[in-house]
Scaffold this motif. Sequence first.
Motif, short mmCIF file in Angstrom:
data_model
loop_
_atom_site.label_atom_id
_atom_site.label_comp_id
_atom_site.label_asym_id
_atom_site.label_seq_id
_atom_site.Cartn_x
_atom_site.Cartn_y
_atom_site.Cartn_z
N UNK A 221 7.32 -24.59 35.99
CA UNK A 221 8.94 -25.09 36.99
C UNK A 221 10.25 -24.07 36.40
N UNK A 222 10.14 -23.89 35.34
CA UNK A 222 10.91 -22.77 34.85
C UNK A 222 10.25 -21.76 34.93
N UNK A 223 9.51 -21.07 34.80
CA UNK A 223 8.90 -19.68 34.92
C UNK A 223 9.11 -19.13 36.67
N UNK A 224 8.69 -19.98 37.70
CA UNK A 224 9.04 -19.75 38.18
C UNK A 224 10.88 -19.70 39.12
N UNK A 225 11.89 -20.50 38.22
CA UNK A 225 13.03 -20.29 38.72
C UNK A 225 13.57 -18.59 37.86
N UNK A 226 12.88 -18.34 36.83
CA UNK A 226 12.93 -17.92 36.71
C UNK A 226 11.95 -16.07 37.37
N UNK A 227 10.97 -16.03 37.74
CA UNK A 227 11.30 -15.04 38.22
C UNK A 227 11.54 -14.76 39.65
N UNK A 228 11.97 -15.97 40.47
CA UNK A 228 11.96 -16.10 42.32
C UNK A 228 14.55 -15.50 41.70
N UNK A 233 7.85 -10.96 34.04
CA UNK A 233 6.40 -12.01 33.52
C UNK A 233 7.01 -12.68 31.79
N UNK A 234 6.93 -11.67 31.35
CA UNK A 234 7.30 -11.68 29.29
C UNK A 234 8.29 -12.38 29.25
N UNK A 235 9.97 -12.24 30.24
CA UNK A 235 10.74 -13.05 29.36
C UNK A 235 10.39 -14.24 30.08
N UNK A 236 9.87 -14.67 31.55
CA UNK A 236 9.82 -16.01 31.95
C UNK A 236 9.39 -16.60 30.74
N UNK A 239 11.18 -17.57 27.68
CA UNK A 239 12.20 -18.09 27.80
C UNK A 239 11.53 -19.76 28.35
N UNK A 240 10.60 -19.22 28.80
CA UNK A 240 9.79 -21.37 28.84
C UNK A 240 9.81 -22.05 27.70
N UNK A 241 8.79 -21.11 26.75
CA UNK A 241 8.38 -22.22 25.40
C UNK A 241 6.81 -21.59 25.44
N UNK A 242 6.42 -20.91 26.35
CA UNK A 242 4.78 -20.37 26.09
C UNK A 242 5.07 -19.14 24.85
N UNK A 243 3.36 -19.23 24.64
CA UNK A 243 3.49 -18.45 23.09
C UNK A 243 3.74 -16.73 24.02
N UNK A 244 2.93 -16.28 24.83
CA UNK A 244 3.55 -15.18 25.67
C UNK A 244 3.01 -15.07 27.07
N UNK A 245 2.84 -13.81 27.59
CA UNK A 245 2.61 -14.08 28.74
C UNK A 245 1.43 -14.29 29.36
N UNK A 246 0.19 -13.97 28.55
CA UNK A 246 -1.47 -14.23 28.75
C UNK A 246 -1.45 -15.88 28.97
N UNK A 247 -0.85 -16.33 28.33
CA UNK A 247 -0.45 -18.04 27.23
C UNK A 247 -0.18 -18.33 29.10
N UNK A 248 1.03 -18.05 29.56
CA UNK A 248 1.80 -18.58 30.64
C UNK A 248 1.20 -17.94 31.88
N UNK A 249 0.53 -17.30 31.98
CA UNK A 249 -0.28 -16.67 32.99
C UNK A 249 -2.04 -17.68 33.27
N UNK A 250 -2.43 -17.82 31.82
CA UNK A 250 -3.12 -19.09 32.89
C UNK A 250 -3.32 -20.15 32.92
N UNK A 251 -2.07 -20.78 32.21
CA UNK A 251 -1.67 -21.84 32.67
C UNK A 251 -1.33 -21.60 33.90
N UNK A 252 -0.35 -21.11 34.72
CA UNK A 252 0.49 -20.83 36.05
C UNK A 252 -1.15 -20.75 36.47
N UNK A 253 -2.15 -20.09 36.94
CA UNK A 253 -3.05 -20.15 37.46
C UNK A 253 -3.87 -21.17 38.18
N UNK A 254 -3.84 -22.02 36.72
CA UNK A 254 -4.55 -23.31 37.20
C UNK A 254 -4.27 -24.43 37.44
#
Length: 272
Positions: A221-228, A233-236, A239-254
């Motif tokens: 939810x926080x990632x989406x707000x940041x992207x808007x 992608x890296x900062x979002x 800032x949301x608490x993910x380890x890195x961008x790839x960690x976030x991207x994997x969960x985002x797609x799921x």
Amino acid sequence: MKDSKNIDWIRTVPQKNRFERIEAFFHAHAYEPHRHDTYAIGRTLSGVQSFHYRGVMQHSQQGMTMVIHPDEKHDGESGTQEGFHYRMIYIEPAKIQSILKGKPLPFIEHGISQDPRLFKATDTLLQNIGNYMDVLEEEDAVYDLAMILNEISFPSMPQRQCFDYHAAEKAREYIHAISTQNISLDDLEKNTGRDRWSLSRDFRLLFGTSPHRYLTMRRLDQVKLSLIKGSSLVSAAIDAGFYDQSHMTRHFKQAYGLSPSHWKKVNQLPES
């Protein structure tokens, strides 16, 4: 409103501490298989909205109401060559539980209902996305929705079982408070006074998903707000608490069936 039938778009109104509402158009394929921890409740405004749900292809058309249960995998595509246009609101099970107070989460068997009572109950929540809604108007609409869903649904969990709703709710609030930090079941046990495995069971049954997945979705939810707001992608991700961008991207797609870069590309703020 977009005129081109060949351009996919999403207009969104993220509202902190309230609900996310979207309106979208897709001309063909929309979403890969994914699941989110909220109810996705919507209606198709034009075209045919097709999606796999519990192993069966469903087709939403005008006059129907979609009710995707939390954590149920689904996808999305157009059932015709003309594309499909729809509105959707995402409601946390906790909002429904605040009304039902520990009753089984309402479940609509096929993910689509033709019940006119449910269609009417969603009128306020699924009105034009550009319309302003007072807080009380929205809360009354959610109450009406919860009561109708409870009346017409199939039970999603056993009717007779001992649940500690207050401990589960306390765990949910704790996750919200420190969502950018690493949290363990031990932390939740110490915070609630409920043993970790009973708490984990109650959380799943009352809120439709596991504590870890609930934490992940709050980060997304926080990632989406940041992207808007224009963040990278890296900062979002960080800032949301993910380890890195790839960690976030994997969960985002799921969770959403789109990559974060594609989601950002098709997403727009509502037109004034």
